[in-house]
Design a protein around this motif. Structure first.
Motif, PDB file in Angstrom:
ATOM      1  N   GLU A 105       5.727 -47.709 -61.264  1.00 47.88           N
ATOM      2  CA  GLU A 105       5.848 -49.050 -60.684  1.00 47.88           C
ATOM      3  C   GLU A 105       7.135 -49.183 -59.882  1.00 47.88           C
ATOM      4  OE1 GLU A 105       6.399 -53.642 -62.217  1.00 47.88           O
ATOM      5  OE2 GLU A 105       5.897 -52.058 -63.660  1.00 47.88           O
ATOM      6  N   PHE A 106       8.168 -48.469 -60.302  1.00 53.18           N
ATOM      7  CA  PHE A 106       9.433 -48.510 -59.566  1.00 53.18           C
ATOM      8  C   PHE A 106       9.407 -47.567 -58.362  1.00 53.18           C
ATOM      9  CE2 PHE A 106      13.620 -46.582 -58.808  1.00 53.18           C
ATOM     10  CZ  PHE A 106      14.330 -47.712 -58.430  1.00 53.18           C
ATOM     11  N   VAL A 107       8.869 -46.378 -58.543  1.00 49.77           N
ATOM     12  CA  VAL A 107       8.943 -45.343 -57.504  1.00 49.77           C
ATOM     13  C   VAL A 107       8.011 -45.634 -56.330  1.00 49.77           C
ATOM     14  CG1 VAL A 107       8.485 -42.909 -56.985  1.00 49.77           C
ATOM     15  CG2 VAL A 107       9.721 -43.537 -59.070  1.00 49.77           C
ATOM     16  N   LEU A 108       6.759 -45.979 -56.594  1.00 51.66           N
ATOM     17  CA  LEU A 108       5.761 -46.111 -55.524  1.00 51.66           C
ATOM     18  C   LEU A 108       6.142 -47.166 -54.474  1.00 51.66           C
ATOM     19  CD1 LEU A 108       2.419 -45.683 -57.516  1.00 51.66           C
ATOM     20  CD2 LEU A 108       3.645 -44.000 -56.123  1.00 51.66           C
ATOM     21  N   LEU A 162      19.424 -52.293 -61.361  1.00 57.94           N
ATOM     22  CA  LEU A 162      20.126 -51.976 -62.601  1.00 57.94           C
ATOM     23  C   LEU A 162      19.331 -52.431 -63.823  1.00 57.94           C
ATOM     24  CD1 LEU A 162      23.842 -52.830 -61.707  1.00 57.94           C
ATOM     25  CD2 LEU A 162      22.857 -50.571 -62.105  1.00 57.94           C
ATOM     26  N   VAL A 163      18.776 -53.638 -63.743  1.00 57.74           N
ATOM     27  CA  VAL A 163      17.999 -54.163 -64.874  1.00 57.74           C
ATOM     28  C   VAL A 163      16.713 -53.357 -65.062  1.00 57.74           C
ATOM     29  CG1 VAL A 163      16.804 -56.179 -65.807  1.00 57.74           C
ATOM     30  CG2 VAL A 163      18.970 -56.473 -64.600  1.00 57.74           C
ATOM     31  N   ILE A 164      16.066 -52.978 -63.968  1.00 57.63           N
ATOM     32  CA  ILE A 164      14.844 -52.163 -64.067  1.00 57.63           C
ATOM     33  C   ILE A 164      15.157 -50.805 -64.694  1.00 57.63           C
ATOM     34  CG2 ILE A 164      13.101 -50.919 -62.731  1.00 57.63           C
ATOM     35  CD1 ILE A 164      13.046 -53.292 -60.805  1.00 57.63           C
ATOM     36  N   PHE A 165      16.262 -50.180 -64.274  1.00 54.44           N
ATOM     37  CA  PHE A 165      16.677 -48.910 -64.878  1.00 54.44           C
ATOM     38  C   PHE A 165      16.917 -49.079 -66.377  1.00 54.44           C
ATOM     39  CE2 PHE A 165      18.515 -47.447 -60.580  1.00 54.44           C
ATOM     40  CZ  PHE A 165      17.315 -46.829 -60.253  1.00 54.44           C
ATOM     41  N   TYR A 166      17.496 -50.218 -66.735  1.00 56.15           N
ATOM     42  CA  TYR A 166      17.740 -50.495 -68.157  1.00 56.15           C
ATOM     43  C   TYR A 166      16.426 -50.543 -68.933  1.00 56.15           C
ATOM     44  CZ  TYR A 166      18.479 -53.347 -72.326  1.00 56.15           C
ATOM     45  OH  TYR A 166      18.476 -53.833 -73.613  1.00 56.15           O
ATOM     46  N   PHE A 167      15.427 -51.247 -68.388  1.00 55.31           N
ATOM     47  CA  PHE A 167      14.140 -51.351 -69.075  1.00 55.31           C
ATOM     48  C   PHE A 167      13.436 -49.990 -69.148  1.00 55.31           C
ATOM     49  CE2 PHE A 167      14.262 -56.019 -68.261  1.00 55.31           C
ATOM     50  CZ  PHE A 167      13.980 -56.433 -69.558  1.00 55.31           C
ATOM     51  N   LEU A 218      -2.614 -53.684 -67.001  1.00 50.13           N
ATOM     52  CA  LEU A 218      -1.922 -52.444 -67.356  1.00 50.13           C
ATOM     53  C   LEU A 218      -1.229 -52.556 -68.708  1.00 50.13           C
ATOM     54  CD1 LEU A 218      -0.333 -51.422 -63.935  1.00 50.13           C
ATOM     55  CD2 LEU A 218      -2.254 -50.341 -65.083  1.00 50.13           C
ATOM     56  N   TYR A 219      -0.199 -53.386 -68.754  1.00 51.56           N
ATOM     57  CA  TYR A 219       0.592 -53.492 -69.971  1.00 51.56           C
ATOM     58  C   TYR A 219      -0.137 -54.274 -71.070  1.00 51.56           C
ATOM     59  CZ  TYR A 219       4.482 -51.843 -67.094  1.00 51.56           C
ATOM     60  OH  TYR A 219       5.294 -51.096 -66.278  1.00 51.56           O
ATOM     61  N   GLY A 220      -0.914 -55.287 -70.657  1.00 45.84           N
ATOM     62  CA  GLY A 220      -1.601 -56.111 -71.644  1.00 45.84           C
ATOM     63  C   GLY A 220      -2.568 -55.315 -72.495  1.00 45.84           C
ATOM     64  N   LEU A 221      -3.353 -54.446 -71.865  1.00 46.56           N
ATOM     65  CA  LEU A 221      -4.314 -53.641 -72.617  1.00 46.56           C
ATOM     66  C   LEU A 221      -3.608 -52.642 -73.531  1.00 46.56           C
ATOM     67  CD1 LEU A 221      -7.030 -52.961 -69.882  1.00 46.56           C
ATOM     68  CD2 LEU A 221      -7.113 -54.592 -71.772  1.00 46.56           C
TER      69      LEU A 221
END
Length: 214
Positions: free
Chosen positions: A48-51, A86-91, A194-197
């Motif tokens: 999700e971050f890279v694409l 920075l926050v995304i990297f943290y997660f 995605l995440y919900g399932l």
């Protein structure tokens, strides 16, 4: 009914025609499934971050984005983007940490605690991501209305006939707000799929472990 439910039924009923499964056998099944689910959460967060950032390599995308970073608000948006990264990297690191923790567990109670932590981390990540999308696009809308350089960058030659500068700024700002709401709603749906399932499966594992601990 999935494979885990069938095996659990076998374990509970101890039917002669089915192989007998111990507490440890059932736990190992749940542990492997939970570890696999968390690994996929980690992989999806990276993709999700890279694409989307790969799109920035396209010249057309860079040209469009340069409009938003060559005006009076550019410093603010650069700082905001830096904080967001920075926050995304943290997660992403937290997802990796949850995966490594679950991968080496050897007792059901600790696995249950890690499942709860993973669910909480995913929920916070989704809330943050959707909030940042809505906030960023709303700020772009405000920039179009208050920063004349933004409008000049989009229309370098002349304003379309029949429109005043103020009216065009209002139209652009409203359009951005509408797009922000639609984009946030669409991504919320994607996150749910995605995440919900994955969280639903993880939650099922948690309840199975809880029943076994009683």
């Amino acid at each position: 009914m999935d494979e885990l439910d069938i095996l659990k039924k076998d374990w509970q009923k101890r039917e002669i025609e089915h192989p007998k499964l111990s507490y440890n056998d059932i736990y190992k099944m749940i542990w492997k499934k939970s570890s696999s689910i968390v690994k996929w959460i980690f992989i999806i967060s990276i993709l999700e971050f890279v694409l989307p950032n790969l799109l920035y390599l396209l010249p057309s995308t860079r040209e469009r984005m340069s409009i938003y970073y060559t005006n009076d608000s550019s410093t603010f948006f650069i700082v905001l983007s830096g904080i967001q990264y920075l926050v995304i990297f943290y997660f992403i690191f937290q997802f990796y940490k949850r995966y490594k923790e679950i991968s080496v567990l050897d007792d059901a109670r600790t696995l249950m605690k890690n499942i709860i932590k993973t669910r909480r981390t995913v929920k916070h990540y989704v809330i943050f991501s959707l909030s940042m999308i809505l906030l960023t696009m709303s700020l772009f809308a405000a920039s179009f209305y208050f920063d004349p350089n933004m409008l000049t960058a989009v229309y370098p030659n002349e304003i379309p006939e029949g429109l005043t500068e103020e009216k065009l700024r209002t139209i652009m700002a409203i359009s951005f707000i509408v797009v922000a709401l639609l984009t946030t709603a669409l991504l919320a749906l994607i996150y749910f799929l995605l995440y919900g399932l994955l969280l639903k499966k993880l939650n099922r594992n948690y309840h199975e472990l809880k029943k076994m601990e009683i």
